[in-house]
Write an enzyme that holds these catalytic residues in place. Structure first.
Site, PDB file in Angstrom:
ATOM      1  N   ARG A   1       0.707  -1.206  -0.034  1.00 25.80           N
ATOM      2  CA  ARG A   1      -0.156  -0.086   0.072  1.00 25.80           C
ATOM      3  C   ARG A   1       0.938   1.316   0.002  1.00 25.80           C
ATOM      4  O   ARG A   1       0.551   2.428  -0.514  1.00 25.80           O
ATOM      5  CB  ARG A   1      -0.738   0.013   1.232  1.00 25.80           C
ATOM      6  CG  ARG A   1      -2.047  -1.124   1.087  1.00 25.80           C
ATOM      7  CD  ARG A   1      -2.648  -1.457   2.244  1.00 25.80           C
ATOM      8  NE  ARG A   1      -3.735  -2.449   2.095  1.00 25.80           N
ATOM      9  CZ  ARG A   1      -3.847  -3.449   2.026  1.00 25.80           C
ATOM     10  NH1 ARG A   1      -2.489  -4.185   1.854  1.00 25.80           N
ATOM     11  NH2 ARG A   1      -4.753  -4.208   1.849  1.00 25.80           N
TER      12      ARG A   1
ATOM     13  N   GLY B   1      -1.904 -11.775  -4.811  1.00 28.85           N
ATOM     14  CA  GLY B   1      -3.137 -11.483  -4.959  1.00 28.85           C
ATOM     15  C   GLY B   1      -3.355 -10.041  -4.558  1.00 28.85           C
ATOM     16  O   GLY B   1      -4.300  -9.281  -4.988  1.00 28.85           O
TER      17      GLY B   1
ATOM     18  N   SER C   1     -12.963  -9.495   3.433  1.00 26.19           N
ATOM     19  CA  SER C   1     -11.843  -9.365   2.529  1.00 26.19           C
ATOM     20  C   SER C   1     -11.193  -7.835   2.291  1.00 26.19           C
ATOM     21  O   SER C   1     -11.832  -7.198   1.649  1.00 26.19           O
ATOM     22  CB  SER C   1     -12.031  -9.904   0.925  1.00 26.19           C
ATOM     23  OG  SER C   1     -11.051  -9.691   0.008  1.00 26.19           O
TER      24      SER C   1
ATOM     25  N   GLN D   1      -8.531  -7.107   0.580  1.00 25.80           N
ATOM     26  CA  GLN D   1      -8.382  -6.913  -0.949  1.00 25.80           C
ATOM     27  C   GLN D   1      -9.220  -6.217  -1.608  1.00 25.80           C
ATOM     28  O   GLN D   1      -9.296  -5.257  -2.302  1.00 25.80           O
ATOM     29  CB  GLN D   1      -7.743  -8.163  -1.459  1.00 25.80           C
ATOM     30  CG  GLN D   1      -6.186  -8.671  -0.966  1.00 25.80           C
ATOM     31  CD  GLN D   1      -5.927 -10.055  -1.453  1.00 25.80           C
ATOM     32  OE1 GLN D   1      -6.600 -10.267  -2.254  1.00 25.80           O
ATOM     33  NE2 GLN D   1      -4.735 -10.127  -1.098  1.00 25.80           N
TER      34      GLN D   1
ATOM     35  N   ASP E   1      -3.971 -15.299   7.428  1.00 23.99           N
ATOM     36  CA  ASP E   1      -2.975 -15.830   6.983  1.00 23.99           C
ATOM     37  C   ASP E   1      -2.326 -16.709   8.207  1.00 23.99           C
ATOM     38  O   ASP E   1      -1.210 -17.181   8.096  1.00 23.99           O
ATOM     39  CB  ASP E   1      -1.868 -14.527   6.717  1.00 23.99           C
ATOM     40  CG  ASP E   1      -2.085 -14.077   5.456  1.00 23.99           C
ATOM     41  OD1 ASP E   1      -2.808 -14.565   4.586  1.00 23.99           O
ATOM     42  OD2 ASP E   1      -1.919 -12.898   5.517  1.00 23.99           O
TER      43      ASP E   1
ATOM     44  N   ARG F   1       3.356 -19.880   3.044  1.00 28.16           N
ATOM     45  CA  ARG F   1       3.080 -19.944   4.237  1.00 28.16           C
ATOM     46  C   ARG F   1       3.044 -21.372   4.704  1.00 28.16           C
ATOM     47  O   ARG F   1       3.220 -21.816   5.992  1.00 28.16           O
ATOM     48  CB  ARG F   1       1.739 -19.156   4.657  1.00 28.16           C
ATOM     49  CG  ARG F   1       1.835 -17.841   4.423  1.00 28.16           C
ATOM     50  CD  ARG F   1       0.867 -16.829   5.124  1.00 28.16           C
ATOM     51  NE  ARG F   1       0.856 -15.660   4.428  1.00 28.16           N
ATOM     52  CZ  ARG F   1       1.620 -14.662   5.271  1.00 28.16           C
ATOM     53  NH1 ARG F   1       2.426 -14.894   5.772  1.00 28.16           N
ATOM     54  NH2 ARG F   1       1.634 -13.460   4.335  1.00 28.16           N
TER      55      ARG F   1
END
Length: 431
Positions: free
Chosen positions: A26, A93, A166, A168, A317, A390
Protein backbone atom coordinates in the site's frame (compact mmCIF):
# COMPACT_ATOMS: atom_id res chain seq x y z
CA UNK A 1 14.44 -26.68 -3.79
CA UNK A 2 14.35 -29.03 -0.80
CA UNK A 3 15.08 -28.21 2.84
CA UNK A 4 15.10 -30.55 5.83
CA UNK A 5 14.26 -29.23 9.28
CA UNK A 6 15.14 -31.36 12.31
CA UNK A 7 14.04 -31.21 15.93
CA UNK A 8 15.46 -28.79 18.49
CA UNK A 9 15.43 -28.68 22.28
CA UNK A 10 15.36 -24.91 22.82
CA UNK A 11 14.28 -21.69 21.15
CA UNK A 12 15.45 -18.31 22.34
CA UNK A 13 16.64 -14.90 21.22
CA UNK A 14 15.61 -11.45 20.13
CA UNK A 15 14.90 -10.98 16.42
CA UNK A 16 13.29 -8.71 13.88
CA UNK A 17 11.23 -9.87 10.93
CA UNK A 18 10.82 -8.38 7.44
CA UNK A 19 8.51 -5.42 6.90
CA UNK A 20 4.77 -5.85 6.83
CA UNK A 21 3.70 -7.10 3.40
CA UNK A 22 0.29 -5.42 3.43
CA UNK A 23 1.73 -2.03 4.39
CA UNK A 24 4.61 -2.35 1.92
CA UNK A 25 2.21 -2.91 -1.01
CA UNK A 26 0.00 0.00 0.00
CA UNK A 27 2.88 2.41 0.64
CA UNK A 28 4.00 2.05 -2.98
CA UNK A 29 0.49 2.41 -4.43
CA UNK A 30 -0.55 5.36 -2.27
CA UNK A 31 2.83 7.01 -2.75
CA UNK A 32 2.29 6.74 -6.52
CA UNK A 33 -1.21 8.22 -6.25
CA UNK A 34 0.00 11.08 -4.04
CA UNK A 35 1.61 14.30 -5.17
CA UNK A 36 5.23 14.60 -4.05
CA UNK A 37 8.00 12.40 -2.75
CA UNK A 38 7.19 9.48 -0.43
CA UNK A 39 10.12 7.87 1.41
CA UNK A 40 9.52 4.31 2.63
CA UNK A 41 11.75 2.66 5.23
CA UNK A 42 11.49 -1.00 6.25
CA UNK A 43 9.97 -1.96 2.88
CA UNK A 44 9.61 -5.73 2.39
CA UNK A 45 11.85 -6.74 -0.51
CA UNK A 46 9.92 -9.90 -1.31
CA UNK A 47 8.74 -11.25 -4.63
CA UNK A 48 5.16 -10.09 -4.06
CA UNK A 49 6.03 -6.51 -3.11
CA UNK A 50 8.56 -6.20 -5.92
CA UNK A 51 5.74 -7.18 -8.31
CA UNK A 52 3.83 -4.11 -7.12
CA UNK A 53 6.84 -1.87 -7.77
CA UNK A 54 7.30 -3.34 -11.25
CA UNK A 55 3.64 -2.68 -12.15
CA UNK A 56 3.68 0.88 -10.77
CA UNK A 57 6.82 1.66 -12.76
CA UNK A 58 5.14 0.28 -15.89
CA UNK A 59 2.50 3.01 -15.50
CA UNK A 60 5.04 5.80 -15.59
CA UNK A 61 5.74 6.38 -11.87
CA UNK A 62 9.38 6.59 -10.78
CA UNK A 63 10.28 4.32 -7.86
CA UNK A 64 13.93 4.26 -6.83
CA UNK A 65 15.98 2.61 -4.12
CA UNK A 66 18.43 4.74 -2.15
CA UNK A 67 20.23 2.74 0.51
CA UNK A 68 17.58 1.34 2.85
CA UNK A 69 14.89 3.66 1.48
CA UNK A 70 12.45 3.24 -1.36
CA UNK A 71 11.44 6.58 -2.83
CA UNK A 72 8.22 7.03 -4.81
CA UNK A 73 7.98 10.17 -6.94
CA UNK A 74 4.21 10.51 -6.95
CA UNK A 75 2.44 12.42 -9.71
CA UNK A 76 -1.11 12.35 -8.43
CA UNK A 77 -3.99 10.49 -10.04
CA UNK A 78 -3.56 12.36 -13.33
CA UNK A 79 0.12 11.50 -13.67
CA UNK A 80 -0.16 7.82 -14.59
CA UNK A 81 0.45 6.58 -18.14
CA UNK A 82 -1.28 3.73 -19.92
CA UNK A 83 1.05 0.70 -19.67
CA UNK A 84 2.60 -0.41 -22.94
CA UNK A 85 2.55 -4.08 -21.93
CA UNK A 86 0.66 -6.50 -19.71
CA UNK A 87 1.09 -5.85 -15.98
CA UNK A 88 2.62 -8.99 -14.43
CA UNK A 89 1.55 -9.32 -10.78
CA UNK A 90 3.55 -12.51 -10.20
CA UNK A 91 2.09 -14.54 -7.33
CA UNK A 92 0.54 -11.57 -5.55
CA UNK A 93 -3.21 -11.46 -4.99
CA UNK A 94 -2.79 -8.12 -3.21
CA UNK A 95 -1.07 -6.63 -6.25
CA UNK A 96 -3.64 -7.72 -8.83
CA UNK A 97 -6.72 -6.88 -6.76
CA UNK A 98 -5.59 -3.52 -5.39
CA UNK A 99 -4.09 -2.44 -8.72
CA UNK A 100 -7.41 -3.29 -10.38
CA UNK A 101 -9.08 -0.75 -8.11
CA UNK A 102 -6.35 1.79 -8.77
CA UNK A 103 -6.54 1.33 -12.57
CA UNK A 104 -10.34 1.49 -12.48
CA UNK A 105 -10.05 5.07 -11.25
CA UNK A 106 -7.81 6.06 -14.17
CA UNK A 107 -8.76 6.86 -17.74
CA UNK A 108 -6.92 4.15 -19.65
CA UNK A 109 -6.79 0.44 -20.47
CA UNK A 110 -4.65 -2.18 -18.72
CA UNK A 111 -4.33 -5.97 -18.74
CA UNK A 112 -3.25 -7.65 -15.50
CA UNK A 113 -2.08 -11.24 -15.07
CA UNK A 114 0.21 -13.35 -12.90
CA UNK A 115 1.73 -16.77 -12.45
CA UNK A 116 -0.18 -20.06 -12.70
CA UNK A 117 -1.32 -19.90 -9.07
CA UNK A 118 -2.61 -16.33 -9.37
CA UNK A 119 -4.50 -17.19 -12.56
CA UNK A 120 -6.57 -19.71 -10.56
CA UNK A 121 -7.66 -17.22 -7.87
CA UNK A 122 -11.16 -15.66 -8.02
CA UNK A 123 -11.52 -12.17 -9.51
CA UNK A 124 -15.31 -11.94 -9.66
CA UNK A 125 -15.25 -10.52 -6.15
CA UNK A 126 -13.56 -7.34 -7.47
CA UNK A 127 -15.20 -7.43 -10.90
CA UNK A 128 -18.71 -6.92 -9.55
CA UNK A 129 -18.18 -3.77 -7.45
CA UNK A 130 -15.79 -2.16 -9.96
CA UNK A 131 -18.27 -2.67 -12.81
CA UNK A 132 -21.03 -1.30 -10.58
CA UNK A 133 -18.87 1.84 -10.23
CA UNK A 134 -18.61 2.11 -14.02
CA UNK A 135 -15.36 0.34 -14.95
CA UNK A 136 -15.19 -2.01 -17.92
CA UNK A 137 -13.89 -5.36 -16.67
CA UNK A 138 -13.36 -8.65 -18.49
CA UNK A 139 -11.19 -11.74 -18.24
CA UNK A 140 -11.11 -15.49 -18.56
CA UNK A 141 -14.43 -17.23 -17.98
CA UNK A 142 -16.35 -13.95 -18.11
CA UNK A 143 -14.00 -12.17 -15.75
CA UNK A 144 -13.75 -14.94 -13.18
CA UNK A 145 -9.99 -15.40 -13.61
CA UNK A 146 -6.91 -13.50 -14.76
CA UNK A 147 -5.70 -12.34 -17.20
CA UNK A 148 -8.15 -9.51 -16.68
CA UNK A 149 -8.76 -6.47 -18.86
CA UNK A 150 -9.73 -3.13 -17.33
CA UNK A 151 -10.70 0.24 -18.73
CA UNK A 152 -11.21 2.84 -16.06
CA UNK A 153 -12.28 6.43 -15.62
CA UNK A 154 -15.63 8.21 -15.18
CA UNK A 155 -16.55 6.18 -12.11
CA UNK A 156 -19.28 6.99 -9.61
CA UNK A 157 -19.39 6.16 -5.93
CA UNK A 158 -21.44 3.23 -4.65
CA UNK A 159 -22.77 1.84 -1.38
CA UNK A 160 -21.33 -1.66 -1.26
CA UNK A 161 -22.10 -4.38 1.26
CA UNK A 162 -19.20 -6.82 1.52
CA UNK A 163 -20.15 -10.43 0.83
CA UNK A 164 -16.95 -11.79 2.40
CA UNK A 165 -14.45 -10.35 4.86
CA UNK A 166 -11.71 -9.33 2.41
CA UNK A 167 -9.31 -6.43 2.84
CA UNK A 168 -8.28 -6.82 -0.82
CA UNK A 169 -11.81 -6.34 -2.15
CA UNK A 170 -12.49 -3.46 0.22
CA UNK A 171 -9.21 -1.80 -0.75
CA UNK A 172 -9.90 -2.15 -4.48
CA UNK A 173 -13.22 -0.34 -4.04
CA UNK A 174 -11.69 2.43 -1.93
CA UNK A 175 -8.81 3.01 -4.36
CA UNK A 176 -11.29 3.26 -7.22
CA UNK A 177 -13.36 5.66 -5.12
CA UNK A 178 -10.51 8.16 -4.86
CA UNK A 179 -11.30 9.34 -8.40
CA UNK A 180 -15.04 8.59 -8.53
CA UNK A 181 -17.84 11.14 -8.45
CA UNK A 182 -19.68 11.24 -5.15
CA UNK A 183 -19.15 9.24 -2.00
CA UNK A 184 -18.08 5.59 -1.90
CA UNK A 185 -19.28 3.57 1.07
CA UNK A 186 -18.26 0.02 2.06
CA UNK A 187 -20.05 -1.93 4.80
CA UNK A 188 -18.42 -4.90 6.56
CA UNK A 189 -20.30 -7.27 8.81
CA UNK A 190 -16.98 -8.79 9.94
CA UNK A 191 -14.09 -6.33 9.94
CA UNK A 192 -11.11 -7.19 7.73
CA UNK A 193 -7.65 -5.64 7.89
CA UNK A 194 -7.89 -1.86 7.92
CA UNK A 195 -4.43 -0.85 6.67
CA UNK A 196 -5.90 0.87 3.61
CA UNK A 197 -8.25 3.09 5.62
CA UNK A 198 -5.48 4.04 8.07
CA UNK A 199 -2.98 4.80 5.32
CA UNK A 200 -5.48 6.73 3.20
CA UNK A 201 -6.11 8.97 6.21
CA UNK A 202 -2.37 9.50 6.75
CA UNK A 203 -2.02 10.51 3.07
CA UNK A 204 -4.78 13.10 3.52
CA UNK A 205 -7.80 11.31 2.04
CA UNK A 206 -11.30 12.29 3.11
CA UNK A 207 -12.12 8.95 4.75
CA UNK A 208 -14.35 8.16 7.70
CA UNK A 209 -14.76 4.89 9.62
CA UNK A 210 -18.01 4.34 11.49
CA UNK A 211 -18.24 1.35 13.84
CA UNK A 212 -21.62 0.09 15.01
CA UNK A 213 -23.02 -2.99 16.71
CA UNK A 214 -24.00 -4.54 13.36
CA UNK A 215 -20.73 -3.86 11.53
CA UNK A 216 -18.35 -1.22 10.19
CA UNK A 217 -18.92 1.35 7.44
CA UNK A 218 -16.05 3.09 5.62
CA UNK A 219 -16.97 6.26 3.75
CA UNK A 220 -14.61 7.86 1.23
CA UNK A 221 -15.04 11.04 -0.77
CA UNK A 222 -12.94 11.86 -3.87
CA UNK A 223 -9.55 12.95 -2.60
CA UNK A 224 -6.17 14.22 -3.77
CA UNK A 225 -3.39 12.57 -1.75
CA UNK A 226 -0.27 14.28 -0.43
CA UNK A 227 3.03 12.44 0.00
CA UNK A 228 4.08 11.36 3.49
CA UNK A 229 6.97 9.23 4.70
CA UNK A 230 6.16 5.67 5.76
CA UNK A 231 7.99 3.48 8.28
CA UNK A 232 6.95 -0.11 7.64
CA UNK A 233 6.85 -2.20 10.85
CA UNK A 234 7.72 -5.89 11.02
CA UNK A 235 5.04 -8.18 9.64
CA UNK A 236 3.15 -10.00 12.40
CA UNK A 237 2.16 -12.70 9.90
CA UNK A 238 5.88 -13.43 9.42
CA UNK A 239 6.54 -13.15 13.16
CA UNK A 240 3.74 -15.66 13.80
CA UNK A 241 5.90 -18.62 12.75
CA UNK A 242 8.59 -17.79 15.31
CA UNK A 243 6.14 -16.79 18.02
CA UNK A 244 4.26 -20.07 17.60
CA UNK A 245 7.45 -22.13 17.63
CA UNK A 246 8.47 -20.53 20.93
CA UNK A 247 4.94 -20.78 22.37
CA UNK A 248 4.84 -24.54 21.75
CA UNK A 249 8.19 -25.26 23.44
CA UNK A 250 7.99 -25.17 27.26
CA UNK A 251 10.60 -22.81 28.69
CA UNK A 252 11.41 -21.13 25.37
CA UNK A 253 11.77 -17.34 25.49
CA UNK A 254 11.69 -15.24 22.34
CA UNK A 255 11.18 -11.55 21.59
CA UNK A 256 10.25 -10.16 18.16
CA UNK A 257 10.99 -6.45 18.03
CA UNK A 258 9.26 -3.61 16.16
CA UNK A 259 6.33 -5.61 14.87
CA UNK A 260 3.01 -4.23 13.65
CA UNK A 261 0.22 -4.67 16.22
CA UNK A 262 -2.79 -3.50 14.24
CA UNK A 263 -5.81 -4.89 16.16
CA UNK A 264 -7.12 -6.48 12.95
CA UNK A 265 -3.92 -8.53 12.72
CA UNK A 266 -3.18 -9.67 16.29
CA UNK A 267 -5.54 -12.63 16.44
CA UNK A 268 -2.53 -14.96 16.57
CA UNK A 269 -1.48 -13.46 19.92
CA UNK A 270 -4.94 -14.09 21.36
CA UNK A 271 -4.84 -17.69 20.10
CA UNK A 272 -1.41 -18.42 21.60
CA UNK A 273 -2.49 -16.86 24.89
CA UNK A 274 -5.63 -19.03 25.01
CA UNK A 275 -3.56 -22.11 24.23
CA UNK A 276 -1.44 -21.42 27.31
CA UNK A 277 1.62 -19.45 26.20
CA UNK A 278 2.76 -16.37 28.09
CA UNK A 279 2.35 -13.40 25.70
CA UNK A 280 3.57 -9.92 26.57
CA UNK A 281 3.51 -6.65 24.56
CA UNK A 282 6.37 -4.24 25.22
CA UNK A 283 7.24 -0.70 24.05
CA UNK A 284 4.01 -0.10 22.15
CA UNK A 285 3.77 3.17 20.20
CA UNK A 286 1.82 4.73 17.32
CA UNK A 287 3.38 5.21 13.87
CA UNK A 288 1.36 6.70 10.97
CA UNK A 289 -1.85 5.36 12.45
CA UNK A 290 -0.43 1.88 13.09
CA UNK A 291 0.41 0.39 16.51
CA UNK A 292 3.99 -0.93 16.69
CA UNK A 293 5.74 -2.75 19.53
CA UNK A 294 7.75 -5.75 20.71
CA UNK A 295 6.21 -9.17 21.41
CA UNK A 296 7.71 -11.46 24.03
CA UNK A 297 6.68 -15.12 24.21
CA UNK A 298 7.46 -17.66 26.93
CA UNK A 299 6.61 -21.21 25.88
CA UNK A 300 4.41 -23.68 27.70
CA UNK A 301 2.59 -26.99 27.30
CA UNK A 302 -0.17 -25.89 24.92
CA UNK A 303 -3.79 -27.01 25.13
CA UNK A 304 -6.37 -27.34 22.38
CA UNK A 305 -8.95 -24.61 21.73
CA UNK A 306 -11.89 -23.86 19.45
CA UNK A 307 -11.45 -21.16 16.76
CA UNK A 308 -14.72 -19.71 15.47
CA UNK A 309 -15.69 -18.09 12.17
CA UNK A 310 -15.79 -14.54 13.59
CA UNK A 311 -12.10 -14.87 14.55
CA UNK A 312 -10.87 -15.84 11.08
CA UNK A 313 -10.56 -12.33 9.51
CA UNK A 314 -7.86 -11.52 12.10
CA UNK A 315 -6.18 -14.91 11.49
CA UNK A 316 -6.52 -15.31 7.73
CA UNK A 317 -2.78 -15.84 7.13
CA UNK A 318 -2.07 -17.63 10.41
CA UNK A 319 -4.29 -20.71 10.13
CA UNK A 320 -1.47 -22.91 8.72
CA UNK A 321 0.83 -22.19 11.66
CA UNK A 322 -2.05 -22.46 14.14
CA UNK A 323 -2.65 -25.96 12.74
CA UNK A 324 0.96 -26.80 13.66
CA UNK A 325 0.47 -25.42 17.19
CA UNK A 326 -2.65 -27.57 17.44
CA UNK A 327 -0.66 -30.66 16.41
CA UNK A 328 1.68 -30.08 19.38
CA UNK A 329 -1.08 -29.09 21.84
CA UNK A 330 -2.95 -31.56 24.04
CA UNK A 331 -6.50 -32.27 22.89
CA UNK A 332 -8.70 -31.57 19.88
CA UNK A 333 -8.52 -28.17 18.19
CA UNK A 334 -11.40 -27.27 15.85
CA UNK A 335 -11.10 -24.44 13.31
CA UNK A 336 -14.25 -23.34 11.42
CA UNK A 337 -15.29 -20.48 9.16
CA UNK A 338 -12.03 -20.58 7.18
CA UNK A 339 -13.31 -21.44 3.68
CA UNK A 340 -11.51 -18.36 2.30
CA UNK A 341 -8.26 -20.33 2.70
CA UNK A 342 -9.33 -22.56 -0.18
CA UNK A 343 -8.59 -19.74 -2.66
CA UNK A 344 -5.22 -18.52 -1.40
CA UNK A 345 -1.87 -19.34 -3.05
CA UNK A 346 -2.97 -22.94 -2.54
CA UNK A 347 -6.04 -24.57 -1.02
CA UNK A 348 -4.50 -24.15 2.42
CA UNK A 349 -7.08 -26.28 4.22
CA UNK A 350 -6.59 -29.26 1.92
CA UNK A 351 -2.81 -28.83 1.80
CA UNK A 352 -2.34 -28.52 5.56
CA UNK A 353 -4.56 -31.56 6.08
CA UNK A 354 -2.62 -33.65 3.58
CA UNK A 355 0.88 -32.54 4.59
CA UNK A 356 0.29 -32.81 8.35
CA UNK A 357 -1.12 -36.30 7.82
CA UNK A 358 2.05 -37.28 5.95
CA UNK A 359 4.17 -36.58 9.05
CA UNK A 360 1.88 -38.43 11.47
CA UNK A 361 -0.57 -35.78 12.67
CA UNK A 362 -4.19 -36.83 13.26
CA UNK A 363 -5.99 -34.22 11.16
CA UNK A 364 -9.37 -34.01 9.46
CA UNK A 365 -10.41 -31.50 6.81
CA UNK A 366 -13.81 -29.85 7.18
CA UNK A 367 -15.66 -27.95 4.41
CA UNK A 368 -14.59 -24.70 6.12
CA UNK A 369 -11.82 -25.68 8.49
CA UNK A 370 -9.78 -28.36 10.22
CA UNK A 371 -9.91 -30.69 13.21
CA UNK A 372 -6.49 -31.45 14.67
CA UNK A 373 -6.13 -34.04 17.41
CA UNK A 374 -2.86 -33.05 18.99
CA UNK A 375 -0.45 -34.11 21.67
CA UNK A 376 0.75 -37.22 19.84
CA UNK A 377 4.29 -37.73 18.49
CA UNK A 378 4.98 -36.07 15.14
CA UNK A 379 6.97 -38.65 13.23
CA UNK A 380 8.28 -36.57 10.31
CA UNK A 381 8.79 -37.31 6.64
CA UNK A 382 8.57 -35.59 3.26
CA UNK A 383 6.05 -32.85 2.45
CA UNK A 384 5.34 -30.40 -0.37
CA UNK A 385 4.81 -26.65 -0.06
CA UNK A 386 2.76 -26.50 -3.28
CA UNK A 387 4.69 -23.24 -3.93
CA UNK A 388 2.88 -21.61 -1.00
CA UNK A 389 5.17 -19.61 1.28
CA UNK A 390 3.00 -20.00 4.38
CA UNK A 391 2.74 -23.76 3.95
CA UNK A 392 6.54 -24.00 3.61
CA UNK A 393 7.13 -21.97 6.78
CA UNK A 394 4.43 -23.76 8.79
CA UNK A 395 5.84 -27.18 7.93
CA UNK A 396 9.35 -25.95 8.78
CA UNK A 397 8.15 -25.09 12.29
CA UNK A 398 6.45 -28.49 12.45
CA UNK A 399 9.85 -30.05 11.72
CA UNK A 400 11.23 -28.55 14.95
CA UNK A 401 8.83 -30.81 16.90
CA UNK A 402 9.24 -33.99 14.81
CA UNK A 403 11.14 -37.16 15.65
CA UNK A 404 12.78 -37.72 12.26
CA UNK A 405 12.72 -34.24 10.77
CA UNK A 406 10.64 -32.92 7.88
CA UNK A 407 11.94 -32.44 4.33
CA UNK A 408 10.07 -29.70 2.45
CA UNK A 409 9.86 -29.84 -1.33
CA UNK A 410 9.49 -26.30 -2.69
CA UNK A 411 10.99 -24.67 0.38
CA UNK A 412 12.18 -21.72 -1.76
CA UNK A 413 8.56 -20.47 -1.76
CA UNK A 414 9.44 -18.63 1.48
CA UNK A 415 11.01 -15.88 -0.71
CA UNK A 416 7.49 -14.66 -1.53
CA UNK A 417 7.28 -12.98 1.89
CA UNK A 418 10.36 -13.90 3.98
CA UNK A 419 13.55 -14.40 1.94
CA UNK A 420 15.83 -15.14 4.94
CA UNK A 421 13.32 -17.24 6.89
CA UNK A 422 15.55 -20.30 7.27
CA UNK A 423 18.55 -18.27 8.43
CA UNK A 424 16.37 -16.62 11.11
CA UNK A 425 15.00 -20.01 12.14
CA UNK A 426 18.50 -21.38 12.57
CA UNK A 427 19.47 -18.36 14.68
CA UNK A 428 16.70 -18.80 17.26
CA UNK A 429 17.35 -22.54 17.46
CA UNK A 430 21.07 -22.03 18.15
CA UNK A 431 22.17 -23.65 14.90
Amino acid sequence: MKKKITSVKEISGCITVPGDKSISHRSIMLGALAEGRTEISGFLESADCLSTIRCIRAMGVQVEKNGDLYIVHGKGIGGFKEPADILDCGNSGTTIRLLSGLVAGLGFHAVLTGDHSLRTRPMTRIKNPLMEMGAKFDGRENGKFAPISLRGGFLHGIDYRMQIASAQVKSAILLAGLNASGETSVFELLSSRDHTERMLASFGADVEVQKAADGTTIKLRPSALKAVNVEVPGDISSAAFFLTAAAAMPGAELTVKNVGLNPARTGILDVLDRMGANVEILNASLNAGEIVGDVKIIGNHLKAIQIYDYEIPALIDEVPIIAVAAAVAEGETVITGASELKVKESDRLAVMASELAKVGVDVEELPDGLIIRGGRPIKGGKVNSFSDHRIAMAMAVCGLFSKEGIEIEGSDAVAISFPDFFEKLDSVCGR
